[in-house]
Design a protein around this motif. Structure first.
Motif, mmCIF file in Angstrom:
data_model
loop_
_atom_site.group_PDB
_atom_site.id
_atom_site.type_symbol
_atom_site.label_atom_id
_atom_site.label_comp_id
_atom_site.label_asym_id
_atom_site.label_seq_id
_atom_site.Cartn_x
_atom_site.Cartn_y
_atom_site.Cartn_z
ATOM 1 N N GLY A 58 -4.625 -42.201 -6.300
ATOM 2 C CA GLY A 58 -5.934 -42.687 -5.871
ATOM 3 C C GLY A 58 -6.055 -43.978 -5.790
ATOM 4 O O GLY A 58 -5.151 -44.803 -6.179
ATOM 5 N N PRO A 59 -7.175 -44.544 -5.607
ATOM 6 C CA PRO A 59 -8.179 -43.723 -5.032
ATOM 7 C C PRO A 59 -8.224 -43.225 -3.458
ATOM 8 O O PRO A 59 -8.800 -42.323 -3.098
ATOM 9 C CB PRO A 59 -9.440 -44.737 -4.973
ATOM 10 N N THR A 60 -7.167 -43.829 -2.790
ATOM 11 C CA THR A 60 -7.104 -43.576 -1.357
ATOM 12 C C THR A 60 -5.674 -42.666 -1.396
ATOM 13 O O THR A 60 -4.970 -42.491 -2.325
ATOM 14 C CB THR A 60 -6.861 -44.898 -0.482
ATOM 15 N N ARG A 73 -7.855 -43.878 -10.903
ATOM 16 C CA ARG A 73 -6.291 -44.220 -10.738
ATOM 17 C C ARG A 73 -5.484 -44.610 -11.974
ATOM 18 O O ARG A 73 -4.517 -43.765 -12.342
ATOM 19 C CB ARG A 73 -5.989 -45.700 -9.922
ATOM 20 N N GLU A 74 -6.193 -45.199 -13.036
ATOM 21 C CA GLU A 74 -5.345 -45.428 -14.290
ATOM 22 C C GLU A 74 -5.166 -44.333 -15.118
ATOM 23 O O GLU A 74 -4.333 -44.174 -15.793
ATOM 24 C CB GLU A 74 -5.922 -46.755 -15.035
ATOM 25 N N VAL A 123 11.372 -47.107 -10.553
ATOM 26 C CA VAL A 123 10.085 -46.915 -9.812
ATOM 27 C C VAL A 123 10.270 -46.975 -8.217
ATOM 28 O O VAL A 123 10.491 -47.907 -7.761
ATOM 29 C CB VAL A 123 9.256 -47.936 -10.456
ATOM 30 N N ALA A 124 10.324 -45.734 -7.655
ATOM 31 C CA ALA A 124 10.800 -45.522 -6.324
ATOM 32 C C ALA A 124 9.285 -45.527 -5.576
ATOM 33 O O ALA A 124 9.000 -44.341 -5.496
ATOM 34 C CB ALA A 124 11.620 -44.357 -6.044
ATOM 35 N N TYR A 125 9.085 -46.579 -5.405
ATOM 36 C CA TYR A 125 7.600 -46.453 -4.641
ATOM 37 C C TYR A 125 7.687 -46.084 -3.234
ATOM 38 O O TYR A 125 6.840 -45.638 -2.679
ATOM 39 C CB TYR A 125 6.819 -47.681 -4.863
ATOM 40 N N SER A 126 8.720 -46.667 -2.700
ATOM 41 C CA SER A 126 8.872 -46.500 -1.232
ATOM 42 C C SER A 126 9.523 -45.268 -0.873
ATOM 43 O O SER A 126 10.548 -44.657 -1.819
ATOM 44 C CB SER A 126 9.568 -47.714 -0.516
ATOM 45 N N LYS A 167 -2.598 -41.928 -13.618
ATOM 46 C CA LYS A 167 -1.127 -42.400 -14.057
ATOM 47 C C LYS A 167 -0.879 -41.759 -15.440
ATOM 48 O O LYS A 167 0.156 -41.528 -15.638
ATOM 49 C CB LYS A 167 -1.227 -43.986 -14.103
ATOM 50 N N THR A 215 3.389 -42.710 -11.177
ATOM 51 C CA THR A 215 3.172 -43.324 -12.569
ATOM 52 C C THR A 215 3.702 -44.708 -12.599
ATOM 53 O O THR A 215 3.339 -45.273 -13.673
ATOM 54 C CB THR A 215 3.742 -42.189 -13.577
ATOM 55 N N GLY A 216 4.442 -45.048 -11.734
ATOM 56 C CA GLY A 216 4.631 -46.520 -11.477
ATOM 57 C C GLY A 216 5.193 -47.314 -12.512
ATOM 58 O O GLY A 216 4.985 -48.366 -12.513
ATOM 59 N N GLY A 217 6.011 -46.912 -13.310
ATOM 60 C CA GLY A 217 6.655 -47.468 -14.401
ATOM 61 C C GLY A 217 6.088 -46.936 -15.913
ATOM 62 O O GLY A 217 6.610 -47.569 -16.852
ATOM 63 N N LEU A 218 5.089 -46.405 -15.934
ATOM 64 C CA LEU A 218 4.312 -46.021 -17.063
ATOM 65 C C LEU A 218 5.024 -45.206 -17.970
ATOM 66 O O LEU A 218 4.896 -45.383 -19.190
ATOM 67 C CB LEU A 218 2.881 -45.517 -16.761
ATOM 68 N N GLU A 221 12.081 -45.089 1.382
ATOM 69 C CA GLU A 221 13.414 -45.663 1.141
ATOM 70 C C GLU A 221 14.084 -45.482 -0.226
ATOM 71 O O GLU A 221 15.234 -45.084 -0.159
ATOM 72 C CB GLU A 221 13.434 -46.869 1.856
#
Lengths: 418, 418
Positions: free
Chosen positions: B357-359, B391-392, B304-307, B395, B281-284, B309
């Motif tokens: 998505g999309p990938t 994608r949106e 927002v833990a995208y990685s 999310k 959800t990237g911060g949403l 790591e």
């Protein structure tokens, strides 16, 4: 050559659905050299649809109708059109077969009332609809063209572009067309833009230039009329190049490109990674960045540091910085950017802190004050912005300023234009 | 009693502006017991405005026009209306004084062309406009009512509600009105809703019930017609209470209340603090929670833990969990929720991980798979959802599921309804 739009549906009349089709169609028709002089909406009522079609025939060469082609009893467009033109409706076996095949693919038997979607007024051309059950219809009568299309936007749009507009241009021998292109800028005032390109947009006629402020951005719309698409594209390219000469990297993108996509493109090109620390924007910068597919290549993490504790402990903002300058200050923004960059081990750190409102403002730090900090290998910077609007607008515009400050840093241009 | 809407402006006709006024006006007029039978749009053209007004006078009792009251030469509504009704335009000194005062407050001299905004057709009632320079006008002619209002929504809306609708109801002796109320649910299917309240919405006539799926929510719209506002409110309250009996806390809010506001209200009532860890959800989720004024009382921080790591180091998700179950798994979602709660020291931790998505989709973990984790004092839980869309939308719907799972936890109701 005048065209008229008629949208049909009680739900449109009652305002339960906002009619976005009519605007979209107007734009595409104008681009194709057809002027729209009237737009009307009527409900699913035989008498009023009949009256609207008859009226249009007195004042327009082209009537484009949407809606009312569905399978239910309410859907009357096809029947009224046939009656107005005094043409019998005939069952088209090919359309019926296509509708039946569509239901078969979904493993549902075709309801009997879908048969009416295969009825065609005598002499009408059928407009193929691969995306739905109802085909469109195009009738020619007394030198006029009457078109019916389904109201579902995803079915109507390709039908208009691929089947309706070419037939109308052909029928009336229209050669001209109008093409627009939008150049987008952020963090530049209208008066600054006027200084840089005002001489163009006061004198240019074809292509012409219009300027529109829009959600923290200023858009420059170039519009070119002509007969030859190649010539139009060349004229737009030439003007585009001249505007780029004046504005250079202040232009972040064209047409549908968003600021977060432009920033993402630059980060990817430079193989730079980014971490974001947000206070007043509350996650919106991270959310916009991650709206872009592939953003995991450069976006490492985001921290929404809403509490003072999170700013100090997690981001390492010194307690003295907060005590001396306040949570909303360029100093704190700078320390947040430095802190999140160090924490994440990224090439870049970006941070926001501000007063989103509606409460929390003071005379020195009013609602709308947003500070943006940026940290990179060997340096850091911060700036403050005074933004207008409600809470959500301040968040959005604060996110715009943060993204634009990062974009300008990547391009090596200063932010003083804002 | 039929009303007709006429919106005036070339920019509306060209589709450069989407006309949201007409839908809004239709709804408000329907609520006030006035049926709208026609909506039309014309450009800033004397002949076509004239024709549209004359046509409306043949078929409507009330004509409501917006737009074309500005100070420029393009703005013709006032002048055409006076000509159609054959009434002279007279300068109204009170209006002129109000316009001059408005400019004086902004310390700008009034441009000469703003004088035309003070011109009034003989016998017209002036509709006061405290939010702009152009007043509205209301004319009565042959038992009909003709109204002109500015096109700026913030000026038009209060004018319609406060000045126009009461005068029209009075002029035609309208007593009936229609009032709607919306109950909102999230994480419940339409078929589940049908099982619970289908008997109502198939039999209820007044109030009636309609169900509408909308952006990860299902809305139940109750609509009541009547003459007496108190009686209408009582009927809606009674139906509301019956639906609440069946649906209980599955209803998260009414009318304009958003899910993030409902969650915020519960957190505040329980004096509970929240930290959020987001991947897909990237911060949403954080951004939506912080859209609510006062959210700093309960929202402590977001990560927002995208990685991978960031998930391991910052949130303490064990490397084995990721290795055994993958980054997108209920196990990782649960560990992220536990980790962010521990890191922030809050009462609650909420987490999302998924494939937006999309990938990035695989047969076992397709695009749209979103896992939500929740941690509280003494426990934790996680669930997976399979969501549809681009994608949106994934999310947004993922954020909906996360907020609803938290809301249900706070109310002690299970999530299996989804």
């Amino acid at each position: 050559m005048g065209a008229e739009l008629l949208t049909i549906g009680t739900e449109l009349l009652l305002g339960q659905i906002i009619d976005t089709n009519a605007s979209w169609m107007s734009q595409r028709l104008a681009e194709a050299g057809l002027d729209v002089f009237f737009k009307s909406t009527v409900g699913d009522n035989w008498g009023r649809i009949d009256a609207a079609i008859r009226l249009a025939l007195t004042r327009a060469d082209v009537l484009i109708m949407t809606g009312g082609l569905g399978p239910t009893e309410d859907d009357l467009t096809r029947e009224v059109l046939a009656a107005v033109l005094d043409r019998p409706l005939r069952l088209d076996p090919d359309i019926l077969a296509a509708i039946e095949a569509r239901f078969m693919r979904r493993r549902i038997p075709m309801p009997e009332n879908n048969r009416k979607q295969a009825m065609v007024p005598e002499g009408a051309e059928v407009l193929h609809n691969p995306r739905g059950t109802a085909p469109g219809l195009l009738c020619r009568a007394d030198g006029r063209v009457l078109v019916c299309m389904p109201g579902v936007p995803s079915e109507m749009k390709p039908m208009l572009l691929e089947q309706v507009i070419p037939r109308i241009r052909d029928a009336f021998g229209i050669r001209g067309r109008i093409v627009s292109r939008v150049l987008k800028t952020c963090g530049i005032s209208e008066s600054m833009l006027d200084e840089k390109i005002g001489d163009y947009f006061r004198t240019m006629r074809n292509p012409s230039i219009g300027v529109l402020a829009h959600a923290g951005e200023i858009h420059i719309r170039m519009t070119c009329k002509g007969d030859d698409p190649t010539e139009i594209a060349a004229q737009l390219d030439a003007l585009d190049a001249k505007l780029c000469e004046r504005l250079g990297p202040l232009i972040f993108g064209r047409d549908e490109e968003k600021l977060e996509a432009a920033v993402g493109r630059l980060l990817r090109e430079r193989r730079a990674t980014l971490a974001v620390a947000e206070s007043c924007t509350g996650g919106l910068v991270a959310s916009r960045l991650t709206d872009i597919s592939g953003s995991s290549e450069y976006f490492e993490r985001g921290i929404v540091a809403y509490s003072a504790e999170a700013k100090q402990r997690l981001l390492g903002v010194p307690a003295e910085t907060i005590a001396d300058h306040g949570l909303v200050s360029v100093e704190t923004a700078r320390a947040m950017a430095v802190g999140v960059r160090r924490l994440a081990g990224t090439a870049l750190g970006l941070a926001t802190t501000g007063v989103a409102g509606p409460t929390g403002g003071t005379p020195e730090k009013p609602v709308g004050l947003v500070c943006v900090g940026l940290a990179w290998d060997g340096g850091d910077a911060a700036r403050e912005f005074r933004l207008l609007g409600e809470r959500e607008q301040v968040k959005y515009r604060g996110a715009q300023m943060a993204l634009e400050m990062l974009r300008r840093h990547l391009l090596g241009i200063p932010m003083q234009e804002a």
